[in-house]
Design a protein around this motif. Structure first.
Motif, mmCIF file in Angstrom:
data_model
loop_
_atom_site.group_PDB
_atom_site.id
_atom_site.type_symbol
_atom_site.label_atom_id
_atom_site.label_comp_id
_atom_site.label_asym_id
_atom_site.label_seq_id
_atom_site.Cartn_x
_atom_site.Cartn_y
_atom_site.Cartn_z
ATOM 1 N N LEU A 47 -50.803 3.509 -11.198
ATOM 2 C CA LEU A 47 -51.561 4.727 -11.498
ATOM 3 C C LEU A 47 -50.981 5.927 -10.767
ATOM 4 C CD1 LEU A 47 -55.219 3.365 -11.359
ATOM 5 C CD2 LEU A 47 -53.838 3.835 -13.389
ATOM 6 N N ASN A 623 -54.283 2.253 -19.444
ATOM 7 C CA ASN A 623 -54.242 3.412 -18.539
ATOM 8 C C ASN A 623 -54.259 4.727 -19.299
ATOM 9 O OD1 ASN A 623 -54.045 1.674 -16.380
ATOM 10 N ND2 ASN A 623 -51.834 1.889 -16.139
ATOM 11 N N THR A 626 -58.507 5.667 -20.222
ATOM 12 C CA THR A 626 -59.571 5.706 -19.223
ATOM 13 C C THR A 626 -60.083 7.126 -19.003
ATOM 14 O OG1 THR A 626 -58.092 6.040 -17.324
ATOM 15 C CG2 THR A 626 -58.475 3.763 -18.028
ATOM 16 N N GLU A 628 -60.373 8.698 -16.217
ATOM 17 C CA GLU A 628 -59.513 9.424 -15.287
ATOM 18 C C GLU A 628 -58.282 9.982 -15.993
ATOM 19 O OE1 GLU A 628 -61.970 6.534 -12.950
ATOM 20 O OE2 GLU A 628 -60.826 6.475 -14.814
ATOM 21 N N ASP A 745 -60.441 3.626 -14.609
ATOM 22 C CA ASP A 745 -59.315 2.972 -13.944
ATOM 23 C C ASP A 745 -59.761 1.729 -13.199
ATOM 24 O OD1 ASP A 745 -57.614 4.909 -14.872
ATOM 25 O OD2 ASP A 745 -57.532 6.041 -12.988
ATOM 26 N N THR A 748 -61.555 -1.337 -16.478
ATOM 27 C CA THR A 748 -60.929 -1.016 -17.758
ATOM 28 C C THR A 748 -61.641 -1.691 -18.940
ATOM 29 O OG1 THR A 748 -59.338 -2.792 -17.343
ATOM 30 C CG2 THR A 748 -58.662 -0.556 -16.775
#
Length: 838
Positions: A47, A623, A626, A628, A745, A748
């Motif tokens: 990340l 990723n 998400t 974030e 994150d 998930t």
């Protein structure tokens, strides 16, 4: 020195045996915690530094470097410590305490990484990634590496043979790693999330430390026998040789892991479950091999003969795996009844068997190497802690070299098939060289020539098209136009022989866009450009075949940045006439990078950000779905900017679709949902301001001839046709997802649940495996989903600026739901409607 009967020494051998049994149980738990850390830290670090091949390699090599360094140095120090068991307990406590702090440590490094991304070039950034990974992981992995040499001292006290005892320790710790890997991939991450999984592992370390201290408090002071150590600076002639053998064996072991993981993806597909299974099987083979060889290694007069057998065994079973590889699909189906994959459990069973056929035999011999190596080295170097530490460090250094050499050099230069054959040949040469050192004179001279002849036979006997054919399971229907194996992935362009349509295929068999997906790709690209009043700066993440980027470019923005993880897309792009050579457009800039990492590091802002990632359950892709990530995207928007995200709803359950939508709605103040033409996919459109569409303005921007050409390809007539695919406005979608948690994150969610849904192909990505059981067809799922959207949908009134035009769009939606998109009668009826419509 105290008498064996004195209280200051271990009172009985039985007590030492009980101590050893306790340590084996604790070392099993330590192995489980270590693999949980490896999985969790890899997720957390990617990340920050991304999921590119360089970033992943930085994490893996940093982890191994710490293990090797700790094993070597702590192994050198163990003989000086009077109570190595207590030292082991302290180390486990320190690992747990440090691990519990890593979430905050990783987050604290993010500003430094953002600075490096902006100020360093690609090479400098990769060096920074390695340095950052080392900084964060060196302390805990250094401590982890020292645990095996420390516990090897317990072997001395239990009066076990060094090779037998350390082989058992290694097997037990690796078995714990198997359980930790499986637990993390199949249970913990899905059930409790990333941070809580980390805390579970930290709690295991602290519990181990507490158990060691409690055991010590119940016992008298313990002394360990002082083993004679070779004089400083002196080496037995065989010591360096054995370390060199272990270095090369480690190189081949990690090389095989890299290569077989790449190759098996075509059968197992790319998901968290698939990677967890492959690593679990790999570690299981190592554990079984070490356990099986432990007792035998302690009985051989010349243990290096065992090393010869192990290296020949690795080479031979690799050849068997290569020969079996084309038949893995049928082997997997035979496991579940021979006809179809009937559900997620049967999919996992098939994946497990397929991975085991290829990975279990060679890793068995890899694991057996360790006790034989300890026996051989310890004969010539009497300190057991130093012996174990040196061997483990040499093997780990070979692992690092193998990961780098195979991943960045062998695969791009030789390809997967030739690289596997080369490693098998190296195993044979290692065996020949060891035999030449210890063998009888008549055989000694022939050992290496025989190995070379065998290597040539392997090269000739294995089909040169092995992996090329595996990525194209239907050669009668398709032909491969381009096939490129690189450091990051394998990319192929496949053409159907009956229709001439072309598609992009990746190493996991996952199909991307192609010539036959042109209409939906065009709609994806045109929609955000039409909704934005004047898009000038555009970012597109995931290039694919380039069709969507072509649609973006039709509107002539000042700049389009295209971020793509695979470096081979430029070459593959030339095979798709549908993109009209869009990468040659001077305003289009291709950037090879992880899309999320680019958003984290760049200081550019955009009017439109379009996101077209692969299938959601593909490992690492979540990723890009998400909350974030969407927060990052929102921060890179200009004041009137919009983001569009593709969601393949046929692959997800209603709940998972709601989780995905909720993440998006949490990040953007204004959200709308659009159907991607008549498919089962939807497009989420988010903005920081309320969108108001001027239908006349949209119609004017559809007038250029090239855009009219695209409209025809999409089966649409005018602005009403484009806007008729509106499903839900902001109020509708927020009502729909209000009771669902967002994808984050830390949790998930969907990458663990989607493979269990029939629409996803049970994690196999594409339907190369027959799907059985009482599952709904894609058509049934589409009908159900569309009916559900209609039940939630309100009106276009809050979205379209003019009330009369809003009613026209509502009418267009109603007509489209009854007739084919772009139907001429529908278009005429819309155009001739009086305003306002009632």
């Amino acid at each position: 020195m105290p008498s064996p009967m004195s209280p200051s020494f271990a009172s009985t051998r039985r007590e030492a045996g009980a101590e050893l049994a306790l340590m084996l149980a604790l070392f099993f738990l330590s192995g489980a915690a270590g693999l949980i850390y490896q999985v969790v830290w890899a997720r957390m670090l990617t990340l920050v530094i991304g999921v590119s091949i360089f970033a992943i390699s930085a994490v893996v090599c940093s982890f191994m470097a710490g293990l090797g360094l700790g094993s070597y140095l702590i192994g050198r120090w163990t003989q000086r410590w009077r109570d190595p068991l207590l030292a082991y307990g302290v180390i486990e406590a320190l690992i747990g305490l440090y691990a519990a702090m890593t979430p905050w440590l990783f987050e604290a490094t993010q500003p430094a990484y953002v600075w490096a991304f902006s100020h360093l070039g690609p090479s400098g950034l990769n060096v920074f990634r390695i340095a950052l990974s080392m900084l964060l992981l060196l302390v805990p992995t250094f401590l982890m590496g020292g645990t095996l040499p420390l516990l090897a001292r317990v072997i001395e006290r239990a009066r076990m043979h060094a090779a037998t005892g350390t082989g058992i320790l290694y097997a037990v710790n690796t078995a714990g790693a198997v359980s930790g890997c499986f637990l993390a991939g199949f249970v913990l991450l899905a059930a409790v999330g990333v941070r809580n999984s980390l805390y579970v592992a930290a709690a295991l370390n602290l519990a181990i430390a507490a158990a060691v201290i409690a055991w010590r408090r119940r016992r008298h002071a313990v002394e360990y026998p002082a083993a004679p150590v070779a004089a400083s600076g002196t080496w037995h002639p065989d010591q360096r040789f054995i370390l060199g053998v272990f270095f090369l064996a480690g190189l081949t072991a990690l090389g095989y892991e890299v290569l077989w993981t790449r190759a098996l993806l075509v059968h197992l597909k790319s998901s968290t479950y698939a990677f967890s299974l492959m690593l679990s099987v790999y570690l299981l083979g190592v554990a079984l091999g070490s356990a099986a060889a432990s007792r035998l290694a302690g009985t051989l007069a010349e243990p290096m003969r065992g090393i010869v057998v192990c290296q020949v065994g690795v080479a031979a079973t690799t050849v068997v795996g290569l020969l079996a590889f084309p038949h893995l699909r049928m082997i997997g189906l035979a496991t579940v009844g021979g006809e179809a994959i009937g559900g997620f459990p049967s999919a996992v069973a098939a994946m497990l068997v397929e991975a085991s056929v290829v990975l279990l035999p060679p890793t068995f011999f890899m694991g057996a190497m360790f006790p034989f190596g300890v026996a051989a080295y310890h004969q010539r170097h009497r300190s057991i802690g130093d012996s174990v530490g040196s061997l483990y460090a040499s093997n780990t250094a070979g692992n690092i070299a193998g990961a780098i050499l195979i991943g960045f050099a062998a695969i791009p230069l030789l390809g997967v098939r030739h690289s596997l054959v080369a490693l098998a040949a190296l195993n044979l040469l290692i065996a020949a060289r060891v035999w030449a050192r210890i063998g009888l004179h008549p055989l000694r001279a022939a050992a290496i020539p025989v190995a070379l002849v065998a290597a040539v036979a392997i090269h000739v006997g294995i089909s040169h098209r092995l992996f090329l054919d595996s990525i194209n399971p239907f050669p009668a229907k398709n032909k491969v136009l381009s096939y490129r194996e690189g450091a990051s992935d394998t990319v192929a362009v496949v053409e159907r022989t009956d229709t001439g349509s072309r598609g992009l295929i990746y190493s996991d068999g996952r199909g991307a866009a192609g010539t036959n997906t042109l209409p939906v790709n065009l709609y994806f690209g045109h929609l955000p450009m039409l909704l934005h009043p004047a898009p000038r700066q555009v970012l597109h993440i995931c290039y694919g075949s380039g069709n969507s980027v072509l649609a973006l470019a039709r509107h002539a923005p000042e700049r389009i940045d295209v971020v793509e993880l695979s470096p081979h897309v430029r070459e593959a792009s030339s095979y798709f006439w549908t993109n009209e050579g869009v990468l040659d457009n001077p305003n289009v800039h291709l950037i090879i990078e992880d899309g999320r990492n680019y958003l984290l590091g760049t200081d550019r802002t955009y009017d439109v950000i379009s996101l077209e990632p692969p299938n959601i359950f593909t490992a690492g892709v979540v990723n890009l779905y998400t909350r974030e990530f969407y927060d990052l995207a929102r921060q890179r928007l200009n004041s009137d900017g919009i983001v569009v995200q593709w969601i393949p709803t046929i692959q997800v359950t209603r709940d998972d679709r709601a989780h995905l939508m909720r993440a998006f709605t949490d990040a953007f103040p204004v959200v709308s949902v659009w159907q991607q033409l008549s498919t089962t996919s939807i497009l989420l459109v988010g903005s920081t301001r309320r969108l108001t569409v001027d239908v006349a303005h949209v119609q004017a921007r559809l007038s250029p001839p090239m855009i009219q050409k695209d409209l025809a390809a999409m089966g649409l007539e005018n602005a009403y046709g484009v806007l008729s695919f509106l499903l839900l406005d902001d109020d509708d979608v927020r009502s729909m997802v209000a009771d669902h948690a967002p994808v984050t994150d830390d949790r998930t969610i969907v990458d663990f649940s989607i493979p269990k849904f029939s629409g996803s192909g049970f994690g196999f990505s594409i339907f190369t495996y027959p799907i059985g059981g009482p599952n709904k067809s894609p058509a049934e799922i589409r009908v159900e989903r569309n009916a559900e959207y209609r039940s939630w949908r309100g009106s276009a009134a809050s979205f379209v600026s003019d009330p009369c035009e809003a009613k026209r769009v509502d009418r267009a939606i109603a007509l489209r739901q009854r007739q084919r998109p772009g139907d001429a009668a529908a278009a005429e009826q819309i155009a001739s409607c009086p305003a306002p419509l009632r």
